[in-house]
Design a protein around this motif. Sequence first.
Motif, PDB file in Angstrom:
ATOM      1  N   SER A  70      13.487  -5.255   4.306  1.00 53.66           N
ATOM      2  CA  SER A  70      13.811  -5.100   5.729  1.00 53.66           C
ATOM      3  C   SER A  70      14.620  -3.841   6.042  1.00 53.66           C
ATOM      4  O   SER A  70      14.411  -3.225   7.084  1.00 53.66           O
ATOM      5  CB  SER A  70      14.555  -6.339   6.245  1.00 53.66           C
ATOM      6  OG  SER A  70      15.774  -6.509   5.559  1.00 53.66           O
ATOM      7  N   VAL A  71      15.516  -3.437   5.177  1.00 59.52           N
ATOM      8  CA  VAL A  71      16.366  -2.272   5.440  1.00 59.52           C
ATOM      9  C   VAL A  71      15.768  -1.002   4.827  1.00 59.52           C
ATOM     10  O   VAL A  71      15.655   0.023   5.500  1.00 59.52           O
ATOM     11  CB  VAL A  71      17.804  -2.503   4.923  1.00 59.52           C
ATOM     12  CG1 VAL A  71      18.664  -1.261   5.095  1.00 59.52           C
ATOM     13  CG2 VAL A  71      18.444  -3.697   5.629  1.00 59.52           C
ATOM     14  N   GLU A  72      15.395  -1.090   3.558  1.00 55.99           N
ATOM     15  CA  GLU A  72      14.839   0.081   2.871  1.00 55.99           C
ATOM     16  C   GLU A  72      13.376   0.319   3.248  1.00 55.99           C
ATOM     17  O   GLU A  72      12.862   1.418   3.066  1.00 55.99           O
ATOM     18  CB  GLU A  72      14.963  -0.069   1.349  1.00 55.99           C
ATOM     19  CG  GLU A  72      16.398  -0.210   0.847  1.00 55.99           C
ATOM     20  CD  GLU A  72      17.212   1.058   0.964  1.00 55.99           C
ATOM     21  OE1 GLU A  72      16.624   2.157   1.070  1.00 55.99           O
ATOM     22  OE2 GLU A  72      18.452   0.959   0.941  1.00 55.99           O
ATOM     23  N   GLY A  73      12.707  -0.720   3.729  1.00 54.97           N
ATOM     24  CA  GLY A  73      11.318  -0.580   4.153  1.00 54.97           C
ATOM     25  C   GLY A  73      10.295  -0.647   3.034  1.00 54.97           C
ATOM     26  O   GLY A  73       9.155  -0.222   3.201  1.00 54.97           O
ATOM     27  N   TRP A  74      10.681  -1.179   1.865  1.00 52.19           N
ATOM     28  CA  TRP A  74       9.746  -1.265   0.743  1.00 52.19           C
ATOM     29  C   TRP A  74       8.859  -2.496   0.938  1.00 52.19           C
ATOM     30  O   TRP A  74       9.228  -3.607   0.638  1.00 52.19           O
ATOM     31  CB  TRP A  74      10.481  -1.327  -0.591  1.00 52.19           C
ATOM     32  CG  TRP A  74      11.436  -0.196  -0.840  1.00 52.19           C
ATOM     33  CD1 TRP A  74      12.737  -0.298  -1.205  1.00 52.19           C
ATOM     34  CD2 TRP A  74      11.154   1.202  -0.750  1.00 52.19           C
ATOM     35  NE1 TRP A  74      13.285   0.951  -1.343  1.00 52.19           N
ATOM     36  CE2 TRP A  74      12.330   1.896  -1.066  1.00 52.19           C
ATOM     37  CE3 TRP A  74      10.015   1.940  -0.418  1.00 52.19           C
ATOM     38  CZ2 TRP A  74      12.408   3.282  -1.072  1.00 52.19           C
ATOM     39  CZ3 TRP A  74      10.104   3.322  -0.418  1.00 52.19           C
ATOM     40  CH2 TRP A  74      11.285   3.974  -0.751  1.00 52.19           C
ATOM     41  N   SER A  75       7.657  -2.266   1.399  1.00 48.09           N
ATOM     42  CA  SER A  75       6.702  -3.343   1.683  1.00 48.09           C
ATOM     43  C   SER A  75       5.980  -3.768   0.408  1.00 48.09           C
ATOM     44  O   SER A  75       6.020  -3.076  -0.613  1.00 48.09           O
ATOM     45  CB  SER A  75       5.671  -2.868   2.703  1.00 48.09           C
ATOM     46  OG  SER A  75       4.875  -1.843   2.132  1.00 48.09           O
ATOM     47  N   THR A  76       5.275  -4.881   0.499  1.00 47.90           N
ATOM     48  CA  THR A  76       4.474  -5.309  -0.647  1.00 47.90           C
ATOM     49  C   THR A  76       3.369  -4.294  -0.929  1.00 47.90           C
ATOM     50  O   THR A  76       3.040  -4.054  -2.095  1.00 47.90           O
ATOM     51  CB  THR A  76       3.884  -6.716  -0.416  1.00 47.90           C
ATOM     52  OG1 THR A  76       3.143  -6.719   0.801  1.00 47.90           O
ATOM     53  CG2 THR A  76       4.985  -7.762  -0.347  1.00 47.90           C
ATOM     54  N   ALA A  77       2.827  -3.701   0.123  1.00 45.59           N
ATOM     55  CA  ALA A  77       1.789  -2.671  -0.076  1.00 45.59           C
ATOM     56  C   ALA A  77       2.363  -1.487  -0.862  1.00 45.59           C
ATOM     57  O   ALA A  77       1.695  -0.930  -1.747  1.00 45.59           O
ATOM     58  CB  ALA A  77       1.239  -2.201   1.266  1.00 45.59           C
ATOM     59  N   HIS A  78       3.591  -1.107  -0.556  1.00 43.37           N
ATOM     60  CA  HIS A  78       4.251  -0.029  -1.296  1.00 43.37           C
ATOM     61  C   HIS A  78       4.473  -0.438  -2.748  1.00 43.37           C
ATOM     62  O   HIS A  78       4.186   0.319  -3.676  1.00 43.37           O
ATOM     63  CB  HIS A  78       5.580   0.337  -0.622  1.00 43.37           C
ATOM     64  CG  HIS A  78       6.345   1.373  -1.368  1.00 43.37           C
ATOM     65  ND1 HIS A  78       7.305   1.045  -2.300  1.00 43.37           N
ATOM     66  CD2 HIS A  78       6.288   2.725  -1.346  1.00 43.37           C
ATOM     67  CE1 HIS A  78       7.802   2.155  -2.814  1.00 43.37           C
ATOM     68  NE2 HIS A  78       7.205   3.190  -2.247  1.00 43.37           N
ATOM     69  N   ASP A  79       4.978  -1.670  -2.952  1.00 40.19           N
ATOM     70  CA  ASP A  79       5.215  -2.158  -4.312  1.00 40.19           C
ATOM     71  C   ASP A  79       3.924  -2.182  -5.125  1.00 40.19           C
ATOM     72  O   ASP A  79       3.928  -1.898  -6.324  1.00 40.19           O
ATOM     73  CB  ASP A  79       5.822  -3.566  -4.292  1.00 40.19           C
ATOM     74  CG  ASP A  79       7.252  -3.579  -3.757  1.00 40.19           C
ATOM     75  OD1 ASP A  79       7.868  -2.505  -3.634  1.00 40.19           O
ATOM     76  OD2 ASP A  79       7.747  -4.688  -3.462  1.00 40.19           O
ATOM     77  N   ASP A  80       2.822  -2.526  -4.464  1.00 40.07           N
ATOM     78  CA  ASP A  80       1.533  -2.630  -5.160  1.00 40.07           C
ATOM     79  C   ASP A  80       1.047  -1.283  -5.694  1.00 40.07           C
ATOM     80  O   ASP A  80       0.173  -1.248  -6.556  1.00 40.07           O
ATOM     81  CB  ASP A  80       0.474  -3.245  -4.239  1.00 40.07           C
ATOM     82  CG  ASP A  80       0.722  -4.725  -3.988  1.00 40.07           C
ATOM     83  OD1 ASP A  80       1.555  -5.328  -4.704  1.00 40.07           O
ATOM     84  OD2 ASP A  80       0.097  -5.281  -3.059  1.00 40.07           O
ATOM     85  N   GLN A  81       1.596  -0.192  -5.211  1.00 44.69           N
ATOM     86  CA  GLN A  81       1.221   1.135  -5.710  1.00 44.69           C
ATOM     87  C   GLN A  81       1.881   1.449  -7.051  1.00 44.69           C
ATOM     88  O   GLN A  81       1.463   2.366  -7.749  1.00 44.69           O
ATOM     89  CB  GLN A  81       1.594   2.202  -4.680  1.00 44.69           C
ATOM     90  CG  GLN A  81       0.830   2.081  -3.382  1.00 44.69           C
ATOM     91  CD  GLN A  81       1.361   3.049  -2.329  1.00 44.69           C
ATOM     92  OE1 GLN A  81       2.195   3.902  -2.601  1.00 44.69           O
ATOM     93  NE2 GLN A  81       0.857   2.903  -1.111  1.00 44.69           N
TER      94      GLN A  81
ATOM     95  N   ASN B  93       4.670   0.212 -14.332  1.00 43.30           N
ATOM     96  CA  ASN B  93       5.967  -0.395 -14.697  1.00 43.30           C
ATOM     97  C   ASN B  93       7.172   0.256 -14.020  1.00 43.30           C
ATOM     98  O   ASN B  93       8.298   0.101 -14.506  1.00 43.30           O
ATOM     99  CB  ASN B  93       6.165  -0.400 -16.216  1.00 43.30           C
ATOM    100  CG  ASN B  93       5.134  -1.224 -16.918  1.00 43.30           C
ATOM    101  OD1 ASN B  93       4.869  -2.358 -16.520  1.00 43.30           O
ATOM    102  ND2 ASN B  93       4.524  -0.670 -17.949  1.00 43.30           N
ATOM    103  N   GLU B  94       6.957   0.948 -12.931  1.00 46.08           N
ATOM    104  CA  GLU B  94       8.089   1.614 -12.278  1.00 46.08           C
ATOM    105  C   GLU B  94       9.166   0.616 -11.831  1.00 46.08           C
ATOM    106  O   GLU B  94      10.360   0.889 -11.996  1.00 46.08           O
ATOM    107  CB  GLU B  94       7.627   2.422 -11.054  1.00 46.08           C
ATOM    108  CG  GLU B  94       6.753   3.613 -11.387  1.00 46.08           C
ATOM    109  CD  GLU B  94       5.276   3.321 -11.255  1.00 46.08           C
ATOM    110  OE1 GLU B  94       4.508   4.274 -11.029  1.00 46.08           O
ATOM    111  OE2 GLU B  94       4.882   2.143 -11.395  1.00 46.08           O
TER     112      GLU B  94
ATOM    113  N   ARG C 138       4.354  -8.463  -7.486  1.00 42.33           N
ATOM    114  CA  ARG C 138       3.260  -7.497  -7.570  1.00 42.33           C
ATOM    115  C   ARG C 138       2.222  -7.952  -8.592  1.00 42.33           C
ATOM    116  O   ARG C 138       1.016  -7.932  -8.325  1.00 42.33           O
ATOM    117  CB  ARG C 138       3.801  -6.113  -7.946  1.00 42.33           C
ATOM    118  CG  ARG C 138       2.734  -5.000  -7.904  1.00 42.33           C
ATOM    119  CD  ARG C 138       3.171  -3.751  -8.634  1.00 42.33           C
ATOM    120  NE  ARG C 138       3.277  -3.934 -10.072  1.00 42.33           N
ATOM    121  CZ  ARG C 138       2.226  -4.020 -10.906  1.00 42.33           C
ATOM    122  NH1 ARG C 138       0.997  -3.965 -10.447  1.00 42.33           N
ATOM    123  NH2 ARG C 138       2.412  -4.175 -12.193  1.00 42.33           N
ATOM    124  N   LEU C 139       2.686  -8.393  -9.748  1.00 45.91           N
ATOM    125  CA  LEU C 139       1.771  -8.888 -10.781  1.00 45.91           C
ATOM    126  C   LEU C 139       0.984 -10.102 -10.289  1.00 45.91           C
ATOM    127  O   LEU C 139      -0.220 -10.216 -10.548  1.00 45.91           O
ATOM    128  CB  LEU C 139       2.539  -9.242 -12.056  1.00 45.91           C
ATOM    129  CG  LEU C 139       3.122  -8.068 -12.831  1.00 45.91           C
ATOM    130  CD1 LEU C 139       4.049  -8.567 -13.942  1.00 45.91           C
ATOM    131  CD2 LEU C 139       2.026  -7.176 -13.387  1.00 45.91           C
TER     132      LEU C 139
END
Length: 168
Positions: A93-104, A108-109, A154-155
Amino acid sequence: MTEITMEMRWQPADGAPVAWQQFLCELETWCCELPDRTSPEDAPEMMLFDRDELHMMAEKVRDFLSTAQPASDRRFLSLASLDVLEERDRQKSVEGWSTAHDDQHIDNELSRAAASYTIGNLAYWPWSPAWWKPSDRRRNLVKAGALIIAEIERLDRAAFDATDGGAK
């Protein structure tokens, strides 16, 4: 309550405050159904119960416990767990890291970032050092826990998609 717990030889588990409060509310309601002992002349005796009433209350407690979920099956979140989940929510919500972003992040980042926060240095940090925001040991571990949750989620999404579960 001391007489009841002594009668039952039972003490509430430390990890079951909700069930214990529920029981106390039920017991209070049940006690209110007992003959009135609240007149001023009865005030000192209003919390005294005869042996039969005490046995009836103990039976009510036993009935409650027999229907309550065993403590080993209860799922209570510790403060640490809540902090990790709150951090995961903050990351979205604050940083804006969406699931779509995580999926990229398929190399192993997220796990490597969690490892860096866990050990408190940039040894495994997968991104620019400008994104590194260390804090105190506990806060770093909370961040690491949230990143691990992000990686597990993500996995799970990738596995779901791989089995055509995500087909549209």
